[in-house]
Design an enzyme around this catalytic site. Structure first.
Site, PDB file in Angstrom:
ATOM      1  CB  CYS A  89      12.351  29.512  48.092  1.00 57.76           C
ATOM      2  SG  CYS A  89      12.108  30.887  49.234  1.00 57.76           S
ATOM      3  CG  HIS A 199      13.074  32.205  43.607  1.00 56.64           C
ATOM      4  ND1 HIS A 199      12.240  31.466  44.271  1.00 56.64           N
ATOM      5  CD2 HIS A 199      13.709  33.117  45.319  1.00 56.64           C
ATOM      6  CE1 HIS A 199      11.893  31.949  45.287  1.00 56.64           C
ATOM      7  NE2 HIS A 199      12.746  32.541  46.080  1.00 56.64           N
ATOM      8  CD  GLU A 201      11.349  31.109  40.469  1.00 54.01           C
ATOM      9  OE1 GLU A 201      10.855  31.261  41.756  1.00 54.01           O
ATOM     10  OE2 GLU A 201      12.788  29.751  40.739  1.00 54.01           O
TER      11      GLU A 201
END
Length: 219
Positions: A89, A199, A201
């Site tokens: 990001c 992202h 994650e």
């Protein structure tokens, strides 16, 4: 055992990044030592560096500059020692030459590009393509092969949360895009470094696979 330093700049999503690395390494049977840290000594000895980022570009850059010696150790380890680096990001955006969020702010100049606000090109659909871009969007790859992208393919959905994105000048450094009323850079990379605007994650199986590939990557 490889040590992965996840740069701690005080943001709230660092634990989720660390958990994603822990899960990916566990699921794929890889032993790694994951450190969420701003300790220069640990970062200087790490085998891999991950720079997640949330918030505004100038705030993240200001934080780097406030931690004495941090930029120097990042430059040495990533550019001179060529260890694998992953920017996420705003961590990806900092790899660019300059950002224009709120003010003009110098980046790391690792990627030939600039960070600008997302403005959907299709004017008639700007009410549909609202900014910030929040949610799942499809990837389209600009390269036939990169080790960190192994197992990923066109049409895979990943999770974005951003109002700004890199506009690359060297198209060889743009590895994937997404469409949001126009093309938006989703992944950049060169040599031993790679960055994702999305992202990993938060991107479920696709994100975990990318993390696994990064852990195994030997550029």
């Amino acid at each position: 055992m490889n040590t992965i330093a996840i740069i701690d700049y005080g943001a709230g999503n660092l634990r989720s990044v660390a958990k994603a690395f822990e899960r990916s390494s566990r699921d794929y049977g890889i032993l790694v030592n994951i450190k969420v840290t701003s300790d220069i000594g640990i970062i200087a000895k790490a085998d891999r560096i991950v720079f997640p980022g949330v918030g505004a570009f100038p705030d993240c850059r200001s934080w780097v500059d406030r931690v004495h010696g941090l930029y120097d150790v990042l430059e040495r380890r990533v550019i001179h020692d060529s260890i694998p680096f992953l920017g996420i990001c705003v961590g990806m955006q900092l790899m660019a030459k300059v950002g224009f969020e709120h003010m003009t702010t110098k980046g790391f100049s690792w990627i030939d590009g600039e960070v600008h606000r997302i403005i959907p090109k299709d004017k008639e659909k700007r009410q549909i393509y609202k900014v910030p871009l929040i949610g799942w969007s499809m990837l389209k790859f600009c390269t036939n092969y990169h080790p960190v992208l192994l197992g990923l393919q066109d049409g895979d959905h990943v999770y974005f949360l951003n109002s700004y994105a890199i506009r690359v000048h060297d198209t060889d450094q743009q590895l994937a895009i997404t469409d949001y009323g126009g093309s938006i850079c989703a992944i950049v990379g060169r040599n031993n470094m790679i960055g994702t605007q999305f992202h990993p994650e938060k991107s479920q199986a696709i994100g975990l696979r990318l993390i696994y590939n990064f852990i195994k990557w030997s550029p």
